[in-house]
Design a protein around this motif. Sequence first.
Motif, PDB file in Angstrom:
ATOM      1  N   VAL A 144      11.558  23.271   2.910  1.00 37.36           N
ATOM      2  CA  VAL A 144      12.966  23.021   3.766  1.00 37.36           C
ATOM      3  C   VAL A 144      12.009  23.863   4.749  1.00 37.36           C
ATOM      4  N   VAL A 145      11.016  24.589   4.653  1.00 35.72           N
ATOM      5  CA  VAL A 145      10.906  25.341   6.691  1.00 35.72           C
ATOM      6  C   VAL A 145      10.557  24.804   7.824  1.00 35.72           C
ATOM      7  N   ALA A 146       9.789  23.668   7.384  1.00 37.90           N
ATOM      8  CA  ALA A 146       9.425  22.753   8.007  1.00 37.90           C
ATOM      9  C   ALA A 146      10.252  22.196   8.549  1.00 37.90           C
ATOM     10  N   GLY A 147      11.211  21.307   8.225  1.00 38.52           N
ATOM     11  CA  GLY A 147      12.921  21.139   8.766  1.00 38.52           C
ATOM     12  C   GLY A 147      13.150  22.054   9.319  1.00 38.52           C
ATOM     13  N   LEU A 148      13.435  23.781   9.089  1.00 36.67           N
ATOM     14  CA  LEU A 148      14.489  24.883   9.457  1.00 36.67           C
ATOM     15  C   LEU A 148      13.524  24.833  10.999  1.00 36.67           C
ATOM     16  N   THR A 149      12.263  24.656  10.948  1.00 33.19           N
ATOM     17  CA  THR A 149      11.584  25.506  12.340  1.00 33.19           C
ATOM     18  C   THR A 149      11.725  23.812  13.130  1.00 33.19           C
ATOM     19  N   LEU A 150      11.167  22.429  13.192  1.00 32.19           N
ATOM     20  CA  LEU A 150      12.038  20.648  13.388  1.00 32.19           C
ATOM     21  C   LEU A 150      13.322  21.434  13.975  1.00 32.19           C
ATOM     22  N   GLY A 199      14.893  17.174  11.518  1.00 32.73           N
ATOM     23  CA  GLY A 199      14.728  18.869  11.304  1.00 32.73           C
ATOM     24  C   GLY A 199      15.950  17.922   9.694  1.00 32.73           C
ATOM     25  N   ALA A 200      17.020  17.850   9.960  1.00 31.76           N
ATOM     26  CA  ALA A 200      18.068  17.813   8.863  1.00 31.76           C
ATOM     27  C   ALA A 200      17.722  17.150   7.952  1.00 31.76           C
ATOM     28  N   PHE A 201      16.479  15.987   7.960  1.00 29.91           N
ATOM     29  CA  PHE A 201      15.883  15.062   7.232  1.00 29.91           C
ATOM     30  C   PHE A 201      14.860  15.940   6.620  1.00 29.91           C
ATOM     31  N   LEU A 202      14.243  16.843   7.322  1.00 31.09           N
ATOM     32  CA  LEU A 202      13.393  17.232   6.006  1.00 31.09           C
ATOM     33  C   LEU A 202      13.694  18.274   5.483  1.00 31.09           C
ATOM     34  N   PHE A 207      16.041  20.402   0.385  1.00 29.37           N
ATOM     35  CA  PHE A 207      16.709  21.363  -0.810  1.00 29.37           C
ATOM     36  C   PHE A 207      17.291  20.362  -2.108  1.00 29.37           C
ATOM     37  N   LYS A 208      17.134  18.659  -1.605  1.00 29.14           N
ATOM     38  CA  LYS A 208      17.619  18.511  -2.938  1.00 29.14           C
ATOM     39  C   LYS A 208      16.424  17.800  -3.600  1.00 29.14           C
ATOM     40  N   GLU A 209      14.976  18.220  -3.778  1.00 29.19           N
ATOM     41  CA  GLU A 209      13.722  17.638  -3.638  1.00 29.19           C
ATOM     42  C   GLU A 209      13.059  16.139  -3.781  1.00 29.19           C
ATOM     43  N   GLN A 210      13.570  14.815  -2.844  1.00 30.52           N
ATOM     44  CA  GLN A 210      13.854  14.090  -2.898  1.00 30.52           C
ATOM     45  C   GLN A 210      12.803  13.500  -1.800  1.00 30.52           C
ATOM     46  N   ALA A 211      11.853  13.217  -1.316  1.00 25.57           N
ATOM     47  CA  ALA A 211      10.764  12.953  -0.836  1.00 25.57           C
ATOM     48  C   ALA A 211      11.746  11.347  -0.434  1.00 25.57           C
ATOM     49  N   GLY A 212      13.084  10.852  -0.507  1.00 23.20           N
ATOM     50  CA  GLY A 212      13.638   9.492   0.104  1.00 23.20           C
ATOM     51  C   GLY A 212      13.759   9.975   1.139  1.00 23.20           C
ATOM     52  N   GLU A 213      14.638  11.453   0.919  1.00 25.56           N
ATOM     53  CA  GLU A 213      15.216  11.630   1.958  1.00 25.56           C
ATOM     54  C   GLU A 213      14.417  12.184   3.292  1.00 25.56           C
ATOM     55  N   ALA A 214      13.521  12.320   3.424  1.00 23.25           N
ATOM     56  CA  ALA A 214      12.856  13.136   4.352  1.00 23.25           C
ATOM     57  C   ALA A 214      12.249  12.237   5.959  1.00 23.25           C
ATOM     58  N   GLY A 215      12.460  12.448   6.793  1.00 18.53           N
ATOM     59  CA  GLY A 215      11.667  10.770   7.981  1.00 18.53           C
ATOM     60  C   GLY A 215      11.507  11.389   9.437  1.00 18.53           C
ATOM     61  N   MET A 217      10.187  10.753  13.426  1.00 18.58           N
ATOM     62  CA  MET A 217      10.572  10.202  14.843  1.00 18.58           C
ATOM     63  C   MET A 217      11.207   8.497  14.572  1.00 18.58           C
ATOM     64  N   GLU A 218      10.792   7.797  14.346  1.00 21.02           N
ATOM     65  CA  GLU A 218      11.247   6.700  13.802  1.00 21.02           C
ATOM     66  C   GLU A 218      12.067   5.903  13.068  1.00 21.02           C
ATOM     67  N   GLU A 219      11.943   6.608  11.522  1.00 24.66           N
ATOM     68  CA  GLU A 219      13.643   7.137  10.744  1.00 24.66           C
ATOM     69  C   GLU A 219      14.565   7.975  11.922  1.00 24.66           C
ATOM     70  N   ALA A 220      14.357   9.079  12.303  1.00 26.85           N
ATOM     71  CA  ALA A 220      15.390   9.297  13.043  1.00 26.85           C
ATOM     72  C   ALA A 220      15.773   8.206  14.780  1.00 26.85           C
ATOM     73  N   LEU A 221      14.927   7.769  14.983  1.00 21.41           N
ATOM     74  CA  LEU A 221      15.839   7.067  15.687  1.00 21.41           C
ATOM     75  C   LEU A 221      16.742   5.546  15.426  1.00 21.41           C
ATOM     76  N   THR A 222      16.168   4.930  13.728  1.00 25.13           N
ATOM     77  CA  THR A 222      16.714   3.881  13.628  1.00 25.13           C
ATOM     78  C   THR A 222      18.159   4.591  12.860  1.00 25.13           C
TER      79      THR A 222
END
Length: 270
Positions: A144-150, A199-202, A207-215, A217-222
């Motif tokens: 969550v902290v890493a995502g908010l940082t992004l 950052g939103a993905f991370l 929050f959901k404790e689901q690594a599959g939600e992370a992403g 640059m590549e996932e963001a562009l997709t």
Amino acid sequence: MRTDPSGALTTLTRLGFASRGLLYLVIGYLILKSGRTEDTSGALSMLAEGGGRILLGLMIAGFLAYGLWRLSDAVFNIERHEDGKKGLAQRGGAAASGVVHLFLAWQAIRLFNQSGGGGGSGGSGTQEQAQSALSLPGGQLLLVVAGLTLLVVGLLQFKKAYKAEFLEHLEPGVAHQPWARYSGQAGYAARGAVFLISGAFLTSAGFKEQAGEAGGMEEALTWLTSPWDLVVGAGLLLFGVYCLIEARFRVINDVPVDGIANKARSKLPI
């Protein structure tokens, strides 16, 4: 004849700016040409395949020098950041940028040691890292902290684009040119969009404790749909152009290599 290590580092740092520019040119070109999405690691792999070991060797040298220059700025304030919270934040950003580019150098070294280039970085890389983080004590909070940082970094990229703060680092004669301003503004805005989405993905993954939600640059562009994928792709390509402008026209304060070395030697026991 005595060589100047500080001048050599400055020259190689310019090579680092050019190397970063090449990565973003590839990323933007692929999106615009075929809709293919890659992050910086994937673009590095493609350049390794197409340009061979000589190009890769030059990029390794550039990324190493750029990373060391940014870390030197963080420690010794060679870019003369102002005192206070803003200056500390800028030096913290320099440290983060230095680590990222040393990591790119490490990836390039791995590719250099392989008989052939690798493929793209793969969309699961960020998710694997998120899964590793979740397995640690406090891993959910870490994500969550890493995502908010992004998210904060993304907003700062938009601020930099709006105010054109990047121009203050260019030679005055170039800083007033429209092609420098507009390429930089488009580039930083596109990077801001990528950072916000990543950052939103991370944050969601945390929050959901689901690594599959992370992403990354590549996932963001997709994730982007037409025409926004093309808009951001054009922006990233222009950021590559701006990096090449920086490679030639950025004002780079030399790292006081001799002074640092002498100070270090003076602290050694006799």
